[in-house]
Design a protein around this motif. Structure first.
Motif, mmCIF file in Angstrom:
data_model
loop_
_atom_site.group_PDB
_atom_site.id
_atom_site.type_symbol
_atom_site.label_atom_id
_atom_site.label_comp_id
_atom_site.label_asym_id
_atom_site.label_seq_id
_atom_site.Cartn_x
_atom_site.Cartn_y
_atom_site.Cartn_z
ATOM 1 N N GLU A 95 -32.949 51.209 64.280
ATOM 2 C CA GLU A 95 -32.597 52.027 63.122
ATOM 3 C C GLU A 95 -32.759 51.224 61.837
ATOM 4 O OE1 GLU A 95 -31.839 55.184 63.206
ATOM 5 O OE2 GLU A 95 -31.664 55.460 65.377
ATOM 6 N N ASP A 98 -30.869 47.762 60.930
ATOM 7 C CA ASP A 98 -30.608 46.865 62.056
ATOM 8 C C ASP A 98 -31.110 45.463 61.724
ATOM 9 O OD1 ASP A 98 -29.401 48.716 63.681
ATOM 10 O OD2 ASP A 98 -31.182 49.133 64.894
ATOM 11 N N HIS A 252 -25.733 45.530 62.188
ATOM 12 C CA HIS A 252 -26.288 46.663 61.445
ATOM 13 C C HIS A 252 -25.596 46.704 60.081
ATOM 14 C CE1 HIS A 252 -28.141 50.621 60.812
ATOM 15 N NE2 HIS A 252 -27.017 50.933 60.205
ATOM 16 N N SER A 261 -20.979 46.882 66.047
ATOM 17 C CA SER A 261 -20.789 47.793 67.182
ATOM 18 C C SER A 261 -22.101 48.134 67.874
ATOM 19 C CB SER A 261 -20.099 49.081 66.711
ATOM 20 O OG SER A 261 -20.891 49.756 65.742
ATOM 21 N N SER A 262 -23.229 47.898 67.205
ATOM 22 C CA SER A 262 -24.529 48.251 67.782
ATOM 23 C C SER A 262 -25.257 47.045 68.335
ATOM 24 C CB SER A 262 -25.403 48.953 66.738
ATOM 25 O OG SER A 262 -25.602 48.118 65.606
ATOM 26 N N ARG A 264 -26.994 44.827 70.785
ATOM 27 C CA ARG A 264 -27.622 45.232 72.037
ATOM 28 C C ARG A 264 -28.938 44.497 72.222
ATOM 29 N NH1 ARG A 264 -28.592 48.746 68.015
ATOM 30 N NH2 ARG A 264 -30.693 49.627 67.745
#
Length: 267
Positions: A95, A98, A252, A261-262, A264
Motif C-alpha cells: 500500500e 508502506d 506504515h 500493525s501491518s 509482514r
C-alpha cells in the motif's frame, strides 16, 4: 539527489580526515607539546597540555562520524536498504505509505553508486518482488513483480497473463473488496509465489502481444494490473539495474502517526 553517492562521499571525506590525523597531524601536535615542554623552565599543567594536543573540530567530527557512516554504508549497500512505497501500483500486496526492507545480497553483491556486481549469489525468480532502477531514468527506483525471466515468452490479453504460452493460474478471491471498490481481487500463482492482484472489470486495460525477454533482462508487472506503469509500457529491465529483493514491510506511515500493525513478509 543520489543518497548513495552522498553517503560514499561522506565516508571518504571523514575517513581521509581521520587517516591524515592518525599518520600526520597527531604527530605534529605531540611534537609541538614536546618542544613547548623543552623550552619551559617548569612543567606545563594539564590545561596547557590539553590545549596544545587538542584535536581541531574537523578531526573531532570525522573521528566521531566515520565509523557510523561506514557501518550505514556497508549495511545499506550490501545487506538491507529501506524504501517507501510512493504509489498504488503494487496494491494489494503493498500500500501507499508502506516502508519496506530490500535484501541487497539475494541477487549478488554490488558496489554502491556504480551498481556493478562483484559477487554473484543468485538470480531473480519468477514471482519475486524486486526493486530496480527505472530504465528510462536510473535515478528513480521502481518496485514491481518479476513475471518474465530471460528467454520467457510473455503475453497479456483480456486481463490474463501468459508465460511461455500457458495462462498463469488465478482465481477470484473477492469481487468487490472493501479496500478497492469496483476492483476484483484475485489469487495468482507465479512459480512458487501465491499473491494477490487487482483487476478492474470495467476497464479493458492494456493488451500486449507476445514478446520474448532478451538475455540479461526481466519483464516486470505491478500487482495492481490496470493501474501500473510497468514493462507492458516501457519494456524490459536490464540486469545491471537491479537493486534487490523486497522481503518485508516494517512500518506504515500515511502522514499521521506511524503504524506497525501491518508488519509482514511480502509474498
Amino acid at each position: 539527489m543520489d543518497f548513495s553517492l552522498l553517503l560514499v562521499v561522506a565516508v571518504a571525506v571523514t575517513g581521509l580526515v581521520w587517516l591524515l590525523d592518525v599518520v600526520w597531524w597527531r604527530r605534529r601536535r605531540r611534537a609541538r607539546l614536546v618542544a613547548a615542554e623543552a623550552g619551559e623552565s617548569v612543567t606545563l599543567d594539564d590545561t596547557a597540555r590539553r590545549k596544545l594536543t587538542r584535536e581541531p573540530w574537523p578531526v573531532d567530527y570525522a573521528r566521531s562520524f566515520f565509523p557510523v557512516l561506514l557501518i550505514v554504508l556497508l549495511l545499506r549497500s550490501f545487506i538491507v536498504e529501506p524504501f517507501q512505497i510512493p504509489s498504488g501500483s503494487m496494491r494489494p500486496t503493498l500500500e501507499v505509505g508502506d516502508f519496506i526492507l530490500v535484501n541487497k545480497f539475494t541477487y549478488g553483491l554490488r558496489l554502491p553508486v556504480a551498481n556493478t556486481k562483484v559477487l554473484d549469489l543468485g538470480e531473480p525468480e519468477r514471482g519475486d518482488v524486486m526493486v530496480f532502477r527505472f530504465p528510462e531514468d536510473p535515478s528513480v527506483d521502481f518496485i514491481k513483480r518479476v513475471v518474465g525471466l530471460p528467454g520467457d515468452r510473455i503475453r497479456y490479453e483480456g486481463k490474463q497473463l501468459y508465460v511461455n504460452g500457458k495462462p498463469v493460474t488465478k482465481e477470484v478471491a473477492d469481487r468487490n473488496p472493501e479496500t478497492a471498490p469496483g476492483e476484483v481481487r484475485f489469487k495468482e500463482w507465479l512459480g512458487e509465489h501465491e499473491h494477490a492482484i487487482y483487476n478492474n472489470p470495467r476497464d479493458p486495460g492494456p493488451q500486449m502481444r507476445e514478446v520474448v525477454v532478451p538475455p540479461g533482462h526481466y519483464f516486470m508487472m505491478g500487482d495492481n494490473r490496470d493501474h501500473s506503469n510497468d514493462s507492458r509500457y516501457w519494456g524490459f529491465v536490464p540486469e545491471e539495474n537491479i537493486v534487490g529483493k523486497a522481503f518485508a514491510v516494517w512500518m506504515h506511515w500515511d502522514g499521521g502517526l506511524p503504524s506497525f500493525s501491518s508488519v509482514r513478509l511480502i509474498p
